[in-house]
Motif scaffolding. Structure first.
Motif, short mmCIF file in Angstrom:
data_model
loop_
_atom_site.label_atom_id
_atom_site.label_comp_id
_atom_site.label_asym_id
_atom_site.label_seq_id
_atom_site.Cartn_x
_atom_site.Cartn_y
_atom_site.Cartn_z
N LYS A 241 1.45 5.99 -7.40
CA LYS A 241 0.33 6.83 -7.85
C LYS A 241 0.76 8.29 -7.98
O LYS A 241 0.43 8.96 -8.94
CB LYS A 241 -0.82 6.75 -6.83
CG LYS A 241 -1.87 5.73 -7.19
CD LYS A 241 -3.08 5.90 -6.28
CE LYS A 241 -4.14 4.88 -6.62
NZ LYS A 241 -5.09 4.68 -5.51
N ARG A 242 1.51 8.70 -6.97
CA ARG A 242 1.99 10.08 -6.97
C ARG A 242 2.88 10.34 -8.18
O ARG A 242 2.76 11.33 -8.88
CB ARG A 242 2.75 10.34 -5.68
CG ARG A 242 2.85 11.79 -5.27
CD ARG A 242 3.26 11.89 -3.81
NE ARG A 242 4.48 11.17 -3.53
CZ ARG A 242 5.70 11.69 -3.64
NH1 ARG A 242 5.87 12.94 -4.02
NH2 ARG A 242 6.76 10.96 -3.37
N THR B 5 0.93 4.11 -3.02
CA THR B 5 0.84 5.55 -2.81
C THR B 5 1.91 6.29 -3.60
O THR B 5 1.64 7.24 -4.32
CB THR B 5 1.00 5.87 -1.31
OG1 THR B 5 0.01 5.15 -0.59
CG2 THR B 5 0.85 7.36 -1.06
N GLU B 6 3.13 5.79 -3.46
CA GLU B 6 4.22 6.50 -4.12
C GLU B 6 4.13 6.40 -5.64
O GLU B 6 4.34 7.38 -6.37
CB GLU B 6 5.58 5.99 -3.63
CG GLU B 6 6.67 6.97 -3.95
CD GLU B 6 8.03 6.53 -3.45
OE1 GLU B 6 9.02 7.16 -3.85
OE2 GLU B 6 8.09 5.56 -2.68
N THR C 289 7.91 7.30 1.28
CA THR C 289 7.80 5.94 1.76
C THR C 289 9.01 5.54 2.58
O THR C 289 10.13 5.88 2.24
CB THR C 289 7.71 4.98 0.56
OG1 THR C 289 6.85 5.56 -0.40
CG2 THR C 289 7.20 3.65 0.99
N GLU D 54 0.83 -1.20 0.00
CA GLU D 54 0.00 0.00 0.00
C GLU D 54 0.86 1.25 0.00
O GLU D 54 0.54 2.25 -0.65
CB GLU D 54 -0.98 -0.02 1.17
CG GLU D 54 -2.21 -0.84 0.82
CD GLU D 54 -3.15 -1.08 1.99
OE1 GLU D 54 -2.75 -0.82 3.14
OE2 GLU D 54 -4.28 -1.54 1.73
#
Lengths: 142, 142
Positions: free
Chosen positions: A107-108, A104-105, A135, A100
């Motif tokens: 996606k960014r 996040t990273e 992260t 997860e």
DNA sequence: TCGGATACCTACAATCGCTGTAGCTTCAAG
DNA sequence: CTTGAAGCTACAGCGATTGTAGGTATCCGA
């Protein structure tokens, strides 16, 4: 009496994998036909199905070996089997947490990239400069 | 001029791993000292940091190779790098989904087990009987 | 019953991404 | 100049398969 190919088809396993399980002692040496081909019965089918199911749940072969030993001695306490499953559950939860963070990273990265030239590409940039990274990836390994 | 050990420390990589990256052509062959030991400069440090960061994000070495090629040609379009990152993101999301299904099933296994003998153990039973299984485990691979 | 396609056999190498070992040489500090 | 850490090469091993080569068995239709 099932051939190895039939067993493979029934359990969604490759033939090679079954022979490999035999080699490492996870599956027993089966009977052979006159010509020397492996013949399996229902017991072996069940055992293989058990193994495959456990693998699909992410258990290592070592853990599966333990579980099989336990399954063969149904009089013992359930505690051992339970603790293996709990260990497995914790590992799965850790993996989810890690993935997860990666998501996040990523996606960014992908979101920030607006399709210019590579010189300004966020994807490359983020990879280049770890300090931009939110992260905590200590020890990831796929 | 950095020794391989320093490079390793700075990037959180094992010395062996750096030599392995060189062997497979991911890192260049560096200069050598008179005695034949590897000496690295800033470029190599940056490159290795890039590789490690990408690995921590779960990119395969092949994908990293592509990304490095792209990073070396900053005039090209960003689209290729972006699509690699997007592919990676999709893979991570798939893995998360699969692991969440596993977690559900493992939780159920562990939860149902109430410490009798193995004869009634849910852990063993669930593994034995795939039909109790909620999960679609097509190809998991840990 | 024959022929041929298919499935099976063994043994071994390759995959991925490292990590560890053995036996030697070089480097840097005291 | 000595000593101990760090470097060198070459190779083996991990986990869990998968693939290959070269040969044999089995089964099904004609």
């Amino acid at each position: 009496m099932l051939s190895i190919g039939t067993l493979a088809r029934e359990t969604g396993t490759k033939v090679q994998t079954i022979r490999y399980y035999e080699q490492i002692g996870l599956m027993p040496e089966p009977d052979r036909s006159e010509g020397g081909q492996r013949r399996y019965g229902r017991d072996e089918l069940d055992r293989l199905a058990f193994i495959r199911h456990a693998r699909q749940l992410g258990f290592h072969l070592d853990a599966i070996r333990e579980l099989l030993n336990l399954a063969d001695h149904p009089d013992q306490s359930c505690a051992a089997a339970d603790s293996i499953a709990q260990r497995q559950l914790r590992q799965v939860e850790q993996r989810i947490a890690r993935l997860e963070a990666l998501r996040t990273e990523l996606k960014r990265m992908v979101h920030d990239c607006e399709g210019g030239t590579l010189a300004d590409c966020r994807v490359i940039e983020v990879l280049r400069d770890h300090s931009e990274c939110l992260t905590d990836h200590t020890h990831i390994g796929a």
